[in-house]
Write an enzyme that holds these catalytic residues in place. Structure first.
Site, PDB file in Angstrom:
ATOM      1  N   TRP A   1      -2.430  -2.983  -1.670  1.00  0.00           N
ATOM      2  CA  TRP A   1      -2.032  -4.381  -1.728  1.00  0.00           C
ATOM      3  C   TRP A   1      -2.881  -5.052  -0.651  1.00  0.00           C
ATOM      4  O   TRP A   1      -2.694  -4.810   0.542  1.00  0.00           O
ATOM      5  CB  TRP A   1      -0.537  -4.529  -1.415  1.00  0.00           C
ATOM      6  CG  TRP A   1      -0.025  -5.924  -1.567  1.00  0.00           C
ATOM      7  CD1 TRP A   1       0.396  -6.535  -2.718  1.00  0.00           C
ATOM      8  CD2 TRP A   1       0.129  -6.896  -0.529  1.00  0.00           C
ATOM      9  NE1 TRP A   1       0.790  -7.816  -2.459  1.00  0.00           N
ATOM     10  CE2 TRP A   1       0.637  -8.073  -1.135  1.00  0.00           C
ATOM     11  CE3 TRP A   1      -0.130  -6.917   0.842  1.00  0.00           C
ATOM     12  CZ2 TRP A   1       0.912  -9.235  -0.410  1.00  0.00           C
ATOM     13  CZ3 TRP A   1       0.146  -8.071   1.562  1.00  0.00           C
ATOM     14  CH2 TRP A   1       0.667  -9.216   0.946  1.00  0.00           C
TER      15      TRP A   1
ATOM     16  N   GLU B   1      17.572 -18.506  -6.020  1.00  0.00           N
ATOM     17  CA  GLU B   1      17.171 -17.223  -6.610  1.00  0.00           C
ATOM     18  C   GLU B   1      16.592 -17.443  -8.010  1.00  0.00           C
ATOM     19  O   GLU B   1      15.595 -16.813  -8.384  1.00  0.00           O
ATOM     20  CB  GLU B   1      18.382 -16.275  -6.640  1.00  0.00           C
ATOM     21  CG  GLU B   1      18.194 -14.963  -7.385  1.00  0.00           C
ATOM     22  CD  GLU B   1      17.088 -14.044  -6.833  1.00  0.00           C
ATOM     23  OE1 GLU B   1      16.503 -14.366  -5.790  1.00  0.00           O
ATOM     24  OE2 GLU B   1      16.794 -13.033  -7.481  1.00  0.00           O
TER      25      GLU B   1
ATOM     26  N   LYS C   1      12.857 -16.337  -8.992  1.00  0.00           N
ATOM     27  CA  LYS C   1      12.588 -15.401 -10.092  1.00  0.00           C
ATOM     28  C   LYS C   1      11.600 -16.011 -11.072  1.00  0.00           C
ATOM     29  O   LYS C   1      10.663 -15.369 -11.517  1.00  0.00           O
ATOM     30  CB  LYS C   1      13.918 -15.106 -10.794  1.00  0.00           C
ATOM     31  CG  LYS C   1      14.185 -13.714 -11.174  1.00  0.00           C
ATOM     32  CD  LYS C   1      14.610 -12.742 -10.134  1.00  0.00           C
ATOM     33  CE  LYS C   1      13.792 -12.632  -8.903  1.00  0.00           C
ATOM     34  NZ  LYS C   1      14.403 -11.820  -7.855  1.00  0.00           N
TER      35      LYS C   1
ATOM     36  N   LYS D   1       6.259  -4.672  -3.813  1.00  0.00           N
ATOM     37  CA  LYS D   1       7.710  -4.493  -3.725  1.00  0.00           C
ATOM     38  C   LYS D   1       8.196  -4.238  -2.301  1.00  0.00           C
ATOM     39  O   LYS D   1       9.275  -4.651  -1.934  1.00  0.00           O
ATOM     40  CB  LYS D   1       8.112  -3.328  -4.629  1.00  0.00           C
ATOM     41  CG  LYS D   1       9.581  -3.145  -4.753  1.00  0.00           C
ATOM     42  CD  LYS D   1      10.078  -3.440  -6.138  1.00  0.00           C
ATOM     43  CE  LYS D   1      11.573  -3.472  -6.200  1.00  0.00           C
ATOM     44  NZ  LYS D   1      12.085  -4.789  -6.538  1.00  0.00           N
TER      45      LYS D   1
ATOM     46  N   GLU E   1       8.002 -16.278  -9.479  1.00  0.00           N
ATOM     47  CA  GLU E   1       7.254 -15.048  -9.179  1.00  0.00           C
ATOM     48  C   GLU E   1       6.758 -14.326 -10.422  1.00  0.00           C
ATOM     49  O   GLU E   1       5.729 -13.671 -10.361  1.00  0.00           O
ATOM     50  CB  GLU E   1       8.003 -14.120  -8.222  1.00  0.00           C
ATOM     51  CG  GLU E   1       9.239 -13.465  -8.721  1.00  0.00           C
ATOM     52  CD  GLU E   1       9.935 -12.640  -7.637  1.00  0.00           C
ATOM     53  OE1 GLU E   1       9.291 -12.065  -6.762  1.00  0.00           O
ATOM     54  OE2 GLU E   1      11.184 -12.576  -7.696  1.00  0.00           O
TER      55      GLU E   1
ATOM     56  N   CYS F   1       0.826  -1.206   0.000  1.00  0.00           N
ATOM     57  CA  CYS F   1       0.000   0.000   0.000  1.00  0.00           C
ATOM     58  C   CYS F   1       0.868   1.268   0.000  1.00  0.00           C
ATOM     59  O   CYS F   1       1.860   1.352   0.701  1.00  0.00           O
ATOM     60  CB  CYS F   1      -0.946   0.078   1.182  1.00  0.00           C
ATOM     61  SG  CYS F   1      -2.066  -1.292   1.283  1.00  0.00           S
TER      62      CYS F   1
ATOM     63  N   HIS G   1      18.580 -36.888  -1.728  1.00  0.00           N
ATOM     64  CA  HIS G   1      17.871 -37.012  -0.446  1.00  0.00           C
ATOM     65  C   HIS G   1      16.384 -36.704  -0.588  1.00  0.00           C
ATOM     66  O   HIS G   1      15.719 -36.415   0.391  1.00  0.00           O
ATOM     67  CB  HIS G   1      18.522 -36.097   0.596  1.00  0.00           C
ATOM     68  CG  HIS G   1      19.945 -36.446   0.850  1.00  0.00           C
ATOM     69  ND1 HIS G   1      20.322 -37.584   1.530  1.00  0.00           N
ATOM     70  CD2 HIS G   1      21.092 -35.846   0.452  1.00  0.00           C
ATOM     71  CE1 HIS G   1      21.641 -37.658   1.556  1.00  0.00           C
ATOM     72  NE2 HIS G   1      22.131 -36.605   0.906  1.00  0.00           N
TER      73      HIS G   1
ATOM     74  N   ASN H   1      -1.987   2.094   5.415  1.00  0.00           N
ATOM     75  CA  ASN H   1      -1.054   1.044   5.003  1.00  0.00           C
ATOM     76  C   ASN H   1      -0.696   0.271   6.262  1.00  0.00           C
ATOM     77  O   ASN H   1      -0.305   0.870   7.253  1.00  0.00           O
ATOM     78  CB  ASN H   1       0.196   1.706   4.398  1.00  0.00           C
ATOM     79  CG  ASN H   1       1.358   0.751   4.228  1.00  0.00           C
ATOM     80  OD1 ASN H   1       1.157  -0.441   4.072  1.00  0.00           O
ATOM     81  ND2 ASN H   1       2.570   1.283   4.254  1.00  0.00           N
ATOM     82  N   GLY H   2      -0.828  -1.064   6.226  1.00  0.00           N
ATOM     83  CA  GLY H   2      -0.478  -1.857   7.398  1.00  0.00           C
ATOM     84  C   GLY H   2      -1.654  -2.713   7.825  1.00  0.00           C
ATOM     85  O   GLY H   2      -2.567  -2.973   7.037  1.00  0.00           O
TER      86      GLY H   2
ATOM     87  N   ARG I   1       4.297  -0.506  -4.539  1.00  0.00           N
ATOM     88  CA  ARG I   1       3.913  -0.972  -3.204  1.00  0.00           C
ATOM     89  C   ARG I   1       2.635  -1.798  -3.214  1.00  0.00           C
ATOM     90  O   ARG I   1       2.279  -2.413  -2.205  1.00  0.00           O
ATOM     91  CB  ARG I   1       3.727   0.221  -2.265  1.00  0.00           C
ATOM     92  CG  ARG I   1       4.970   1.078  -2.102  1.00  0.00           C
ATOM     93  CD  ARG I   1       4.692   2.239  -1.201  1.00  0.00           C
ATOM     94  NE  ARG I   1       4.612   1.829   0.178  1.00  0.00           N
ATOM     95  CZ  ARG I   1       5.627   1.815   1.025  1.00  0.00           C
ATOM     96  NH1 ARG I   1       6.806   2.212   0.631  1.00  0.00           N
ATOM     97  NH2 ARG I   1       5.464   1.407   2.257  1.00  0.00           N
TER      98      ARG I   1
END
Ligand code: F6R
Length: 608
Positions: free
Chosen positions: A74, A480, A484, A603, A487, A2, A503, A98-99, A27
């Protein structure tokens, strides 16, 4: 998570509010809204989805108020639709937030029992109802704000606007960031200084537990008990950057191709290219006297930290504890003041990373922050700040921030090694020389591999699952790579230490599952090739990312071999990041997903 903006202006503000929201869209982008007040009229426009839906709405139904607040969301509580979009209105009160209000459900039940009717599923709406209730009981705006702030718990940054007090915006911070911008005859409010950069560079950051009453002439800052507090006014370094993709299709592509330039910028802050030595900026922590290092971060930043662990241990012989911040903060780890702690965060606002930092601070540790946003909360609460200098990263999937974090961590590890006497002057020169060569090699690699990545991505786009394997510093890279890919393309992917294959994950191998093996020709190469044999023996299709020496040494059949130049171990993680980024990027482009704003992500993660 947000974004909030507000303007107490003297001409219509809706256009400028939306402009500022564009800088905050990283955001959150599942809905947006704006409200303004003027001449006794308070009105709002809200729209589900991306910001351009709100812009279209405002084109057909403009708002002409001179004071306004706006929000890009968001979703945490309630689906992303127009009803749940902010600003929330209750009886002449408008709120953006926001929060998370943790006790919202108890407050909502209480207010509902008293007769309040809730429109949305959000936690935010309780703020508007509480404000309306306290004002209705006869409290003045400031008193109502303070009473509301003492009733709610959780992490929040919020702004409140009142129809009956149209020359003021009220704001509060308890967790997520909030900045006040000082203009000439106008005042601004924003989740970060970048949002406000076209309007002003004079910024006052609110700290946790601050609220503010903002009018055209200035702002009064108070604590939640109503005592006036002073916060410094500073000149923000957030320049008025243009939200521009240049010649690229996406910000992510632009940011991938910017890496040689920004890495060179970052390195020049930490190493002296003239004599190939590590500079003073890599010595902000007294590494000589610390007994060990605790590193904590989230997501991609955590994976950068994991590569850093290998470097600190190898070059500086400094033991490193590392954990994702959401675990670190609750592990009740015994800590000693002789340890130092390093927190890695692009945004510098990630809630779990910040909480881990505060836990270490309470335990007396010296705190270092590897951040991109120098004015962020994590930077401000640290003893030593190590900027990664990547410039604004707009693509939600991190690329250039990751490699800049790596470049800075490599420099710090060498700085630590120098301070601890584990690095000879000859080795220092040799290693710094390799770092200095990195931007040039990156440019070459980006040009070299682009066509192959594009054609390979067509194959990957047909897959349901992909496995990434690596050893040593290539193990965090494998994770990573998988992160990537999943997402932005939504293909399921996992990254494993190559030695872990037998394993468990080996059970997944068949002809439908590509296995991407990241293996420079280093001291682990033969071991990784043995793991590749195990994959090949079970019909697995291998995409082999290696260097010239590795390509020459392995005789195994592969679905594709991506051959990079031979490079020193210290720069291999940055160089080998390029194919994994481009592979994910082209696969997502080929599949037609929203590359820069992938579904469900944001983000800057300012909630737990
Ligand atoms: C993935 C990604 C995230 C972030 C994570 C931490 O591409 O960008 O995993 O790395 O949310 O964010 P910062 O670095 O801002 O603390």
């Amino acid at each position: 998570m947000c974004g909030i903006v507000g303007i107490v202006g003297s001409k219509p503000v809706a256009g400028r509010l939306v402009d500022a929201l564009k800088r905050l869209e990283y955001r959150g982008y599942d809905s947006a809204g704006v409200a303004t007040v003027y001449d006794g009229v308070m009105d709002r426009r809200r729209a589900e989805g991306k910001l351009f839906n709100l812009e279209k709405r405002l084109d057909s139904e403009p708002l002409d108020g001179t004071v306004g607040i706006a929000h890009t969301r968001w979703a945490t509580h309630g689906v992303p639709n127009e009803t749940n979009a902010h600003p929330h209105f209750v009886e002449g009160v408008a709120v953006v937030h926001n929060g998370i209000i943790e006790n919202f459900s108890e407050i909502r039940d209480h207010l509902t029992a008293e007769g309040s009717v809730f429109e949305s599923q959000t936690d935010t709406e309780v703020i508007a109802h509480l404000m309306a209730k306290y004002l209705g009981e006869g409290l003045q705006p400031q008193a109502a704000l303070l009473k509301m702030l003492n009733r709610v718990t959780g992490a929040f940054a919020l702004a409140v606007m009142l129809k009956d007090h149209p020359n003021t915006i009220m704001a509060a911070r308890s967790g997520p960031p909030l900045a006040i911008g000082h203009g000439k005859g106008e005042m601004f409010l924003g989740s970060d200084a970048i949002a406000l950069s076209p309007f002003t560079s004079e910024i006052t950051y609110l700290v946790d537990g601050d609220c503010a009453i903002i009018s055209r002439d200035g702002a009064t800052i108070l604590d939640f008990s109503g005592n006036v507090v002073k916060r410094p006014r500073q000149i923000s370094q957030a320049t008025a950057y243009v939200v521009d993709k240049g010649n690229h299709r996406h910000f992510m592509e632009k940011e991938i191709y910017e890496q040689p330039e920004v890495i060179s910028h970052a390195l020049s802050h930490y190493v002296n290219f003239a004599d190939n030595t590590v500079g003073a900026n890599a010595a902000g922590i007294d590494f000589k006297s610390v007994s060990s290092l605790a590193i904590s971060a989230c997501g991609t930043a955590y994976l950068a930290g994991l590569v850093g662990k290998y470097w600190f241990e190898r070059y500086a012989r400094l033991p490193v504890e590392i954990d994702v911040a959401s675990e670190f903060r609750y592990r009740e780890m015994p800590l000693q003041p002789t340890q130092a702690a390093l927190f890695i965060s692009q945004s510098g606002e990630t809630a779990d990373t910040l909480a881990s930092l505060r836990y270490c601070k309470e335990n007396g540790l010296k705190i270092g922050a590897v951040v991109n946003v120098r004015e962020s909360t994590i930077a401000r609460e640290s003893d030593a700040v190590f900027p990664i200098m990547a410039g604004p990263e707009i693509g939600v999937a991190s690329t250039k921030a990751f490699t800049c974090q790596l470049a800075v961590l490599a420099s710090l590890a060498l700085g630590a090694a120098k301070a601890r006497g584990t690095l000879t002057a000859k080795d220092e020169k040799e290693l710094v020389k390799h770092l200095a060569e990195m931007p040039r090699i990156m440019s070459r690699v980006l040009n070299l591999i682009q066509p192959q990545m594009e054609s390979l991505s067509r194959e990957l786009s047909k897959c349901r699952d992909v496995l990434y394997l690596g050893r040593g510093t290539s193990f965090p890279l494998a994770m990573e790579g998988a992160l990537k890919l999943k997402e932005i393309s939504y293909i399921h992917a996992e990254g494993y230490a190559a030695g872990e294959l037998k394993h468990g994950p080996i059970a997944l191998i068949d002809e439908n599952m590509p296995v991407i093996v990241i293996a420079p020709y280093d001291r682990f190469f033969d071991k990784t090739v043995s793991n590749m044999q195990e994959v090949a023996a079970r019909g697995g299709r291998i995409i082999f990312i290696t260097d010239e020496a590795g390509a020459g040494a392995s005789k195994l059949p592969t679905m594709a071999t991506i051959t990079l130049p031979n490079v020193d171990e210290i720069i291999a993680p940055m160089i080998f990041s390029l194919p994994i980024q481009l592979l994910a990027y082209h696969t997502a482009v080929f599949m037609g997903t929203d590359v820069d704003q992938p579904r469900n992500l944001a983000k800057s993660v300012t909630v737990e």
